[in-house]
Design an enzyme around this catalytic site. Structure first.
Site, PDB file in Angstrom:
ATOM      1  CE1 TYR A 223      -5.062  46.985 -17.213  1.00  0.00           C
ATOM      2  CE2 TYR A 223      -7.254  47.966 -17.141  1.00  0.00           C
ATOM      3  CZ  TYR A 223      -6.386  46.944 -16.811  1.00  0.00           C
ATOM      4  OH  TYR A 223      -6.833  45.875 -16.073  1.00  0.00           O
ATOM      5  CG  HIS A 255      -4.113  46.543  -9.529  1.00  0.00           C
ATOM      6  ND1 HIS A 255      -4.038  45.447 -10.364  1.00  0.00           N
ATOM      7  CD2 HIS A 255      -4.865  46.156  -8.473  1.00  0.00           C
ATOM      8  CE1 HIS A 255      -4.725  44.452  -9.836  1.00  0.00           C
ATOM      9  NE2 HIS A 255      -5.239  44.855  -8.687  1.00  0.00           N
ATOM     10  CG  HIS A 405      -4.667  36.293 -20.193  1.00  0.00           C
ATOM     11  ND1 HIS A 405      -4.791  37.562 -19.672  1.00  0.00           N
ATOM     12  CD2 HIS A 405      -5.308  36.326 -21.386  1.00  0.00           C
ATOM     13  CE1 HIS A 405      -5.465  38.326 -20.517  1.00  0.00           C
ATOM     14  NE2 HIS A 405      -5.796  37.596 -21.560  1.00  0.00           N
ATOM     15  CG  HIS A 407     -10.594  38.328 -21.980  1.00  0.00           C
ATOM     16  ND1 HIS A 407     -10.929  38.500 -23.303  1.00  0.00           N
ATOM     17  CD2 HIS A 407      -9.264  38.605 -21.914  1.00  0.00           C
ATOM     18  CE1 HIS A 407      -9.869  38.868 -24.001  1.00  0.00           C
ATOM     19  NE2 HIS A 407      -8.846  38.929 -23.175  1.00  0.00           N
TER      20      HIS A 407
END
Length: 610
Positions: A223, A255, A405, A407
């Site tokens: 990232y 991505h 969203h 995790h």
């Protein structure tokens, strides 16, 4: 086509006629869902080397997807298909394979051991096979749903595409076992909404937020964070559209990307370009969380409704922006440079409404937890009627896009709208959600929310690989359940979420102590995560926790953009009373198609068309 047996010859004859008809009507069938310049508007690379490239289009009238698969370097064959989580076992497949005599195209499936079988119901229909200088093109179609138990139901959310390469000719299709193949997966939303593109204002300008010639690290996942800033005195504008810019040659590595605006409370944000998990990253970058744009692989340009735009610039708005790029580099390619990013289209002619972003779901708190070794544990967060009655305008708001969203353990997410105690419609649902594929998705239909409505967000988690309970929180090993809804007109309500009342959770820990020989630490100095860590997770303790979350009062977070709650009593609130639930949609089974081949199609792929 060369046909080796009478039964296949008969099917191939019928099928050959059908192919000609399909090719004539293809463009007409797709009209309205594809731009005039391309019958296949959506494209993704499937593998990191770029050997396989998928393009597709959608006919909602026919409930059918048209696929075009480009195989740049064909050896003995390829597999392509879909599965629940991207595994090659229990997958719905279409296979191109060769033996010593010829080449074949057929609908297939794999069992739980990865053994491939020819499907008795051939739902992937080949329309064309053509050799070109680029490689072999396969054009085929597939209904969304087939009611074949060996087939995958194509839905609105994330689809895990799988692929594999055959290196040598086979004796038969049944000799394939996916465990011995070079395989991979790619995540994408196949069923893109068919929404007309709004016209852009005459004064539209563009701004590119791009990575500064980054040397992509030689590791599987990176990232990358980059901070830039708007010009001094940049006035208030509306973003009306954005689109990706992907460096040529890096299409399989980039991505997803997001542009965040930093918190206005900081006059300056240090400039930075490096891995987001670097120890050198300035702490203030953690306050750059307001999403301006988000793109993921397979997505095209994002348009705001004609009557709304996302405000940025001007007084009370930070000049600093953070670009985050996720590089997915499974082959650990080195020496590749990248300047990908997002192009913003903005106008000084402000539209009628500011667009807003509201958080729905669960508050970030450890009181919401998932026991270990669970396959499908559901947690639910509420935006209650009391909050929407107080915070929404009398005319309501209109949700046009959504970003789900969680995790790492999230598997499904859904938000439902309820009115007068009855669930009325789905805001957004992803039955194959992946935390590794998050994008802002346009809704097929704008959802209007009125004062007094309830928004219910549920997340399903899988913790089979965990030894301890997973609690809610900001850490990547903790969990979240959030739906960021994009709507207009903007209101002061920025966060509408809930969590179980802490007092009732404390009663749960006391109950566990009473009925179990092992003692759960409930001493005042013990944190909630510590108390969950000491729970013996037998079936009784699991079921009681699940029941607690289903009936206990909640603490509501009905928050303004200043992070202050609206005035009112928000603790120990009753769960919204829902008297009528939406039924699960029943898959539509297409009528039996006489033109479908009875078995695999035999191809001549040495050149020209098959």
């Amino acid at each position: 086509m060369q046909v080796p047996s009478p039964s296949v010859r008969e099917a191939a004859s019928m099928y050959g006629t059908a192919v000609a008809v399909f090719l004539v009507i293809l463009v007409a069938a797709l009209q309205g869902s594809a731009p005039a310049e391309s019958p296949f508007p959506f494209h993704i690379p499937l593998d990191p080397e770029g050997t396989l490239e998928l393009s597709w289009n959608i006919s909602y009238a026919q409930e059918t997807i048209y696929f075009q698969l480009l195989v740049r370097e064909l050896k003995a064959g390829v597999l392509f298909g879909m599965s629940d989580r991207g595994e090659l076992e229990n997958a719905d497949l279409v296979v191109l394979w060769t033996d010593r005599d010829g080449a074949y195209f057929g609908d297939a499936w794999s069992d739980q051991k990865g053994q491939v079988h020819l499907d008795s119901q051939q739902d992937y229909q080949l329309l064309r096979a053509q050799r070109t200088p680029e490689g072999l093109y396969l054009l085929f179609k597939r209904p969304f749903g087939t009611c074949d138990p060996n087939d995958y139901l194509i839905e609105d959310g994330t689809v895990h595409l799988v692929y594999g390469f055959l290196e040598e000719p086979l004796r038969s299709l049944e000799s394939i076992n996916t465990s011995g193949l070079h395989t991979g997966l790619q995540r994408v939303q196949l069923l893109k909404p068919s929404i007309p593109k709004p016209a852009l204002p005459a004064d539209t300008r563009t701004m590119e937020i791009r990575a500064p010639d980054v040397l992509i690290p030689g590791q599987q996942t990176t990232y990358w964070c980059y901070v830039t800033e708007l010009p001094d005195g940049f006035p208030r504008h509306h973003i009306v559209m954005y689109e990706p810019i992907v460096t040529e040659g890096n299409e399989a590595l980039v991505h997803h990307m997001e542009v965040f605006q930093c918190a206005a409370e900081f006059e300056t944000i240090p400039h930075f370009s490096g891995p987001c998990d670097s120890k050198m990253k300035p702490q203030r970058l953690n306050f750059c969380r307001h999403v301006l744009a988000a793109w993921a692989l397979g997505a095209k340009a994002f348009y705001y409704p004609e009557e709304a735009g996302l405000a940025f610039g001007g007084p009370g708005s930070s000049r600093f922006l953070r670009l985050e790029v996720h590089y997915h580099n499974p082959l650990v390619i080195t020496g590749r440079r990248d300047s990908s990013g997002i192009r913003l289209y903005y106008t000084a002619a402000l539209r009628r409404f500011d667009a807003g972003i509201m958080e729905l779901g669960l508050a970030y708190t450890p009181v919401m937890a998932i026991p270990p070794q669970e396959t499908a544990f559901v947690l639910t967060g509420y935006c209650t009627d009391k909050c929407t009655q107080l915070a929404l305008p009398a005319s309501g708001i209109h949700i046009f896009a959504s970003q789900l969203h969680t995790h790492l353990t999230g598997r499904k997410v859904v938000t439902v709208l309820a009115r007068d105690g009855r669930e009325t419609e789905i805001v957004n649902r992803d039955n194959h959600y992946s935390p590794h594929f998050q994008e802002i998705r346009m809704l097929k239909k704008v959802v209007s929310v009125q004062p007094g409505d309830v928004l219910i967000t549920s997340c399903t988690y899988n913790t089979e690989d965990r030894r301890l309970a997973t609690v809610g929180g900001f850490g990547i090993l903790e969990e979240m359940c959030v739906n960021y809804v994009h709507y207009y007109p903007q209101t002061q309500l920025e966060l509408c979420k809930s969590a179980v009342d802490p007092g009732f959770l404390h009663k749960y820990f006391r109950l566990v102590n009473r009925f179990n020989s092992e003692e759960v630490c409930t001493c005042p100095q013990a944190s909630v995560p510590e108390q969950f860590a000491s729970v013996p997770w037998n079936s009784f303790n699991r079921e009681v926790l699940k029941a607690l979350y289903g009936f206990a009062p909640i603490s509501m977070h009905c928050n303004r953009s200043s992070a202050v709650r609206f005035q009112g009593e928000w603790n120990r609130q009753p769960l919204p009373e829902i008297v009528s639930r939406l039924e699960e949609p029943t898959p539509h089974c297409p009528a039996s198609q006489a033109q479908s081949p009875a078995g695999p199609t035999v191809l001549n792929i040495s050149g020209g068309k098959g």
